[in-house]
Motif scaffolding. Structure first.
Motif, PDB file in Angstrom:
ATOM      1  N   TYR A   1      13.816  -7.246  -5.039  1.00 12.47           N
ATOM      2  CA  TYR A   1      12.617  -6.598  -5.559  1.00 12.47           C
ATOM      3  C   TYR A   1      12.976  -5.153  -5.883  1.00 12.47           C
ATOM      4  N   ARG A   2      12.118  -4.526  -6.620  1.00 11.84           N
ATOM      5  CA  ARG A   2      12.375  -3.151  -7.039  1.00 11.84           C
ATOM      6  C   ARG A   2      12.212  -2.207  -5.852  1.00 11.84           C
ATOM      7  N   ALA A   3      13.169  -1.360  -5.649  1.00 10.13           N
ATOM      8  CA  ALA A   3      13.133  -0.390  -4.554  1.00 10.13           C
ATOM      9  C   ALA A   3      13.927   0.842  -4.955  1.00 10.13           C
ATOM     10  N   GLU A   4      13.486   1.988  -4.506  1.00  6.84           N
ATOM     11  CA  GLU A   4      14.201   3.221  -4.803  1.00  6.84           C
ATOM     12  C   GLU A   4      15.022   3.652  -3.600  1.00  6.84           C
ATOM     13  N   ARG A   5      16.138   4.269  -3.874  1.00  4.12           N
ATOM     14  CA  ARG A   5      17.027   4.719  -2.810  1.00  4.12           C
ATOM     15  C   ARG A   5      16.688   6.158  -2.436  1.00  4.12           C
ATOM     16  N   VAL A   6      16.503   6.400  -1.139  1.00  5.67           N
ATOM     17  CA  VAL A   6      16.131   7.726  -0.645  1.00  5.67           C
ATOM     18  C   VAL A   6      16.994   8.066   0.555  1.00  5.67           C
ATOM     19  N   GLY A   7      16.846   9.275   1.065  1.00  3.91           N
ATOM     20  CA  GLY A   7      17.536   9.698   2.267  1.00  3.91           C
ATOM     21  C   GLY A   7      16.633   9.605   3.480  1.00  3.91           C
ATOM     22  N   LEU A   8      17.200   9.824   4.651  1.00  3.48           N
ATOM     23  CA  LEU A   8      16.424   9.704   5.881  1.00  3.48           C
ATOM     24  C   LEU A   8      15.417  10.839   6.028  1.00  3.48           C
ATOM     25  N   ASP A   9      15.566  11.888   5.256  1.00  5.50           N
ATOM     26  CA  ASP A   9      14.604  12.996   5.276  1.00  5.50           C
ATOM     27  C   ASP A   9      13.520  12.813   4.219  1.00  5.50           C
ATOM     28  N   THR A  10      13.347  11.619   3.755  1.00  3.22           N
ATOM     29  CA  THR A  10      12.431  11.349   2.657  1.00  3.22           C
ATOM     30  C   THR A  10      10.974  11.613   3.012  1.00  3.22           C
ATOM     31  N   ASP A  11      10.207  11.931   1.990  1.00  2.45           N
ATOM     32  CA  ASP A  11       8.755  12.031   2.148  1.00  2.45           C
ATOM     33  C   ASP A  11       8.062  10.853   1.475  1.00  2.45           C
ATOM     34  N   PHE A  12       8.815   9.757   1.302  1.00  2.59           N
ATOM     35  CA  PHE A  12       8.305   8.596   0.581  1.00  2.59           C
ATOM     36  C   PHE A  12       7.033   8.042   1.213  1.00  2.59           C
TER      37      PHE A  12
ATOM     38  N   LEU B   1       9.579   1.436   4.014  1.00  2.00           N
ATOM     39  CA  LEU B   1      10.897   2.067   4.010  1.00  2.00           C
ATOM     40  C   LEU B   1      11.839   1.226   4.856  1.00  2.00           C
ATOM     41  N   ILE B   2      12.947   0.789   4.257  1.00  2.00           N
ATOM     42  CA  ILE B   2      13.966   0.002   4.950  1.00  2.00           C
ATOM     43  C   ILE B   2      15.129   0.923   5.281  1.00  2.00           C
ATOM     44  N   ILE B   3      15.538   0.952   6.549  1.00  5.84           N
ATOM     45  CA  ILE B   3      16.567   1.891   6.992  1.00  5.84           C
ATOM     46  C   ILE B   3      17.772   1.135   7.539  1.00  5.84           C
ATOM     47  N   GLY B   4      18.910   1.362   6.915  1.00  2.00           N
ATOM     48  CA  GLY B   4      20.184   0.949   7.475  1.00  2.00           C
ATOM     49  C   GLY B   4      20.493  -0.525   7.467  1.00  2.00           C
ATOM     50  N   GLY B   5      19.842  -1.324   6.653  1.00  2.00           N
ATOM     51  CA  GLY B   5      20.127  -2.749   6.637  1.00  2.00           C
ATOM     52  C   GLY B   5      19.672  -3.387   5.342  1.00  2.00           C
ATOM     53  N   ASN B   6      19.789  -4.692   5.289  1.00  2.00           N
ATOM     54  CA  ASN B   6      19.370  -5.447   4.123  1.00  2.00           C
ATOM     55  C   ASN B   6      18.658  -6.708   4.591  1.00  2.00           C
TER      56      ASN B   6
ATOM     57  N   ARG C   1       9.065  -9.371  -0.714  1.00  2.78           N
ATOM     58  CA  ARG C   1       8.964  -9.555  -2.162  1.00  2.78           C
ATOM     59  C   ARG C   1       7.551  -9.977  -2.562  1.00  2.78           C
ATOM     60  N   LYS C   2       6.961 -10.879  -1.795  1.00  4.07           N
ATOM     61  CA  LYS C   2       5.588 -11.304  -2.079  1.00  4.07           C
ATOM     62  C   LYS C   2       4.641 -10.110  -2.071  1.00  4.07           C
ATOM     63  N   ALA C   3       4.833  -9.206  -1.108  1.00  4.15           N
ATOM     64  CA  ALA C   3       3.970  -8.031  -1.022  1.00  4.15           C
ATOM     65  C   ALA C   3       4.214  -7.069  -2.178  1.00  4.15           C
ATOM     66  N   THR C   4       5.468  -6.961  -2.621  1.00  4.23           N
ATOM     67  CA  THR C   4       5.743  -6.074  -3.760  1.00  4.23           C
ATOM     68  C   THR C   4       5.060  -6.578  -5.026  1.00  4.23           C
ATOM     69  N   LEU C   5       4.945  -7.883  -5.185  1.00  4.90           N
ATOM     70  CA  LEU C   5       4.253  -8.427  -6.356  1.00  4.90           C
ATOM     71  C   LEU C   5       2.761  -8.116  -6.319  1.00  4.90           C
ATOM     72  N   ALA C   6       2.264  -7.798  -5.111  1.00  4.28           N
ATOM     73  CA  ALA C   6       0.857  -7.432  -4.959  1.00  4.28           C
ATOM     74  C   ALA C   6       0.654  -5.922  -4.917  1.00  4.28           C
ATOM     75  N   GLY C   7       1.737  -5.159  -5.119  1.00  2.00           N
ATOM     76  CA  GLY C   7       1.585  -3.713  -5.205  1.00  2.00           C
ATOM     77  C   GLY C   7       2.318  -2.885  -4.171  1.00  2.00           C
ATOM     78  N   LEU C   8       2.981  -3.507  -3.200  1.00  2.00           N
ATOM     79  CA  LEU C   8       3.709  -2.741  -2.186  1.00  2.00           C
ATOM     80  C   LEU C   8       4.871  -1.988  -2.815  1.00  2.00           C
ATOM     81  N   ARG C   9       4.995  -0.706  -2.489  1.00  2.00           N
ATOM     82  CA  ARG C   9       6.131   0.094  -2.940  1.00  2.00           C
ATOM     83  C   ARG C   9       7.182   0.129  -1.843  1.00  2.00           C
ATOM     84  N   VAL C  10       8.457  -0.003  -2.235  1.00  2.00           N
ATOM     85  CA  VAL C  10       9.549  -0.106  -1.276  1.00  2.00           C
ATOM     86  C   VAL C  10      10.619   0.922  -1.608  1.00  2.00           C
ATOM     87  N   ALA C  11      11.165   1.511  -0.557  1.00  6.12           N
ATOM     88  CA  ALA C  11      12.340   2.370  -0.682  1.00  6.12           C
ATOM     89  C   ALA C  11      13.302   2.000   0.431  1.00  6.12           C
TER      90      ALA C  11
END
Length: 642
Positions: A401-412, A363-368, A381-391
């Motif tokens: 890389y593919r990532a979903e947008r969530v809120g800070l109260d996420t249960d991701f 989970l990435i919070i507040g930056g890029n 990105r290398k880890a996402t190609l091996a299966g890491l899920r990112v939000a």
């Protein structure tokens, strides 16, 4: 693990290894152009041909799996003939540019041609000519030299995550190009130069400047972001001409961001090269003795210091020691980030950069990370190609890389075995920063076995300042209210916030707004001009060495502070760099245990997260003085044509 014979030598290799990897494990050097250890296998240059027993013809070792009982011959008559034939084909259309090619002296094609090339050509037809492509102000192209190894295409797609390069046409008409004529948008584009095995892609700022054997090579650290990329500084006649990455699998693998690679031309512009003193409202050049005398006369009362974002640990320690003897306060949080420095785990990248590949959700919070640390983003990105899920939480919608947008109260992160949170330092500049920190820590659920909480800093000097205790009560505003103020490379805040009545000493290497506000200017050394220590965002101690001397009368920062302490009647207890480092355990690599103390609970207001201000290419005095970075930051460079 299969066992095979390599030129009658029995070796054992991991399952799934290629014949080329088996050859390397046996100590055999196999020529190659398209193969690269960190890219997918293309198998299109055919230079790595070897003979395999019972195979009807030579095989491309990079794409041929090693098998039990296989017998491989790497230097037979068949192999030598096959490689010479491949080399002859590669050189059919290659221009005779070696005398003027910037790749000369460090070119894979040159090296292999010595071993497998002919002394003449049997080709009499006209050579193919390919139009050069515009890839932006950083990468120069001479596409007639291209041997179509496709390393650049694979790097852009797989590592950088910006699939803007491809191949058009077939056979004789095939060309490597951008799909639309425009500059590359990757912050890692300079790595294309490193991986190109010929002179098709070279450095535009370095074009026709020098030969590699003319350069003095010095190990250093890139401090223009917080990754701590190990670099090699190439200099000649007291001038930095090129900066290249060094390989470190735990930090950068072998990649480097464009900002640290190409901004070196800012090192020779807008430099402070002599002491200055304000007299009758104007700054005039003076001697060191006059500058120190003015400091001794006026640096009194309530004193404070602000430490810049790219300062080395030695100068930070020296200044903090001086301010402590004067009863003053030292502050490093120019951005106002709510970091207390009391618990190391709250301000470090605890999982480590290499640990990104061990996480199962991020989970990435507040930056890029793409703009704050392109090398770390490439690891994600290398880890996402091996299966890491990112939000992500915030506005980072241009990740590679593919990532979903969530809120800070996420249960991701619920259910993750190794949850990981990357909190941008910029997220701690909000009014509700304490609540954001507490929530990010709770989402990461740190344990002694796995601490998934990570704070991503912006510059290479920020962690050392926190580790050395440069955190003042009441923060930056409290320090700026001092009667006398010492700015050590502190250009990250608005100098107009300094009270008009304050006596200001500015120590640094570039003249910007903070230097213009100063009453005394002391010229310091840039990161390429001193032996020094930095701590990256992980808290990893790293050493760099001086590649060139500071200009004019500029000196190393710790030496300036030591001399000033004597003028103030409070001489510091060291006269050499080794003596300084002996004063604090940090320089011996001794750090206190990182306790997993949760931040106190605090509310957060659910306001949207904004990305850090500014652009990637111009973030500090060096990059703002760089003409190359100015060209990269120009809004029209992406569509400019040569």
């Amino acid at each position: 693990m299969p066992k095979l014979f390599m030129d009658d030598q029995e070796i054992e290799v991991p399952a799934g290894a290629s014949v080329l990897q088996a050859c390397e494990a046996a100590g055999r050097e196999i020529p190659r152009f398209c193969y690269h250890e960190r890219l997918s296998v293309a198998g299109n240059c055919r230079m790595c041909l070897v003979e395999v027993e019972k195979a009807p013809k030579p095989v491309a070792s990079c794409a041929y799996p090693a098998a039990e009982g296989m017998r491989v011959f790497t230097d037979s008559a068949m192999v030598r003939t096959a490689r010479r034939g491949v080399m002859e084909f590669l050189l059919i259309n290659h221009p005779l540019d070696c005398p003027i090619c910037d790749q000369g002296g460090e070119c894979d094609l040159q090296d292999q041609a010595v071993a497998y090339g002919r002394d003449g050509s049997r080709f009499r037809e006209e050579k193919r000519v390919v139009k050069d492509k515009y890839l932006g102000p950083l990468v120069k192209t001479v596409m007639t030299r291209c041997i179509q190894c496709t390393r650049c295409i694979r790097f852009a797609t797989e590592v950088a995550g910006v699939p803007e390069l491809g191949a058009t046409g077939r056979g004789e008409t095939m060309e490597v190009t951008t799909y639309v004529e425009k500059a590359l948008t990757s912050e890692l584009s300079g790595n294309l130069i490193d991986i190109c095995p010929v002179g098709a892609l070279t450095s535009r700022p370095y074009a026709f400047v020098s030969r590699p054997w003319e350069l003095q090579k010095t190990d250093g650290i890139d401090v223009l972001d917080a990754t701590g990329t190990p670099i090699r500084i190439d200099a000649r006649a007291g001038e930095v001409l090129r900066i290249l990455p060094r390989q470190d699998d735990a930090i950068n693998e072998e990649w480097m961001g464009d900002r640290g690679r190409f901004s070196f031309d800012g090192l020779k512009r807008r430099r402070l090269d002599r002491p200055w003193l304000r007299r009758a409202g104007k700054l005039v050049a003076v001697s060191w003795a006059e500058a120190f005398a003015e400091i001794a006369a006026r640096f009194r009362g309530r004193v404070g210091a602000v430490v810049g974002d790219t300062c080395d640990a030695e100068s930070i320690f020296a200044l903090k020691s001086l301010l402590d003897t004067l009863g003053g306060r030292t502050e490093c949080r120019q951005d106002g980030a709510a970091i207390t420095g009391q618990h190391r785990a709250h301000h470090l990248f605890n999982s480590s950069i290499a640990g990104i590949e061990l996480a199962d959700r991020l989970l990435i919070i507040g930056g890029n990370p793409r703009h704050e640390s392109p090398v770390i983003n490439a690891r994600i990105r290398k880890a996402t190609l091996a299966g890491l899920r990112v939000a992500y939480v915030g506005a980072a919608d241009d990740l590679t890389y593919r990532a979903e947008r969530v809120g800070l109260d996420t249960d991701f992160l619920d259910g993750a075995e190794r949850p990981m949170v990357i909190l941008s330092r910029s997220a701690l500049t909000r009014p509700d920063a304490a609540g954001v920190l507490a929530r990010a820590w709770a989402l990461a659920r740190p344990t002694p076995e796995w601490n998934g909480f990570n704070l991503l800093h912006a510059f290479g000097g920020q962690v050392a300042a926190l580790e050395l205790g440069c955190v003042a009560e009441n923060g930056l505003e409290g320090v700026l209210a001092s009667d006398a103020l010492w700015l050590l490379g502190a250009d990250g805040f608005d100098a107009a916030r300094i009270p008009a009545s304050a006596f200001v000493v500015y120590q640094g290497h570039h003249g910007e707004a903070a230097a213009a506000r100063a009453d005394v200017i002391l010229p310091g050394a840039a990161y390429t001009e001193k032996d020094a220590t930095w701590l990256n965002t992980e808290g990893r101690m790293q050493r760099g060495w001086a590649a060139i001397q500071p200009p004019g009368e500029a000196r190393e920062d710790w030496r300036i502070i030591r001399a000033a302490s004597a003028a103030l009647g409070r001489p510091l207890p060291f006269d050499t760099l080794d003596a300084l480092r002996a004063q604090h355990p940090l320089f011996a690599g001794i750090v206190p245990e990182t306790a997993l103390v949760a931040p106190p609970a605090a509310p957060y207001d659910h306001a949207p997260f904004a990305l850090p201000p500014g652009n990637y290419f111009q973030v500090d005095p060096i990059t703002r003085a760089s003409p190359t970075m100015a060209e990269c930051a120009a809004p029209t460079f992406a569509i400019a044509a040569e």
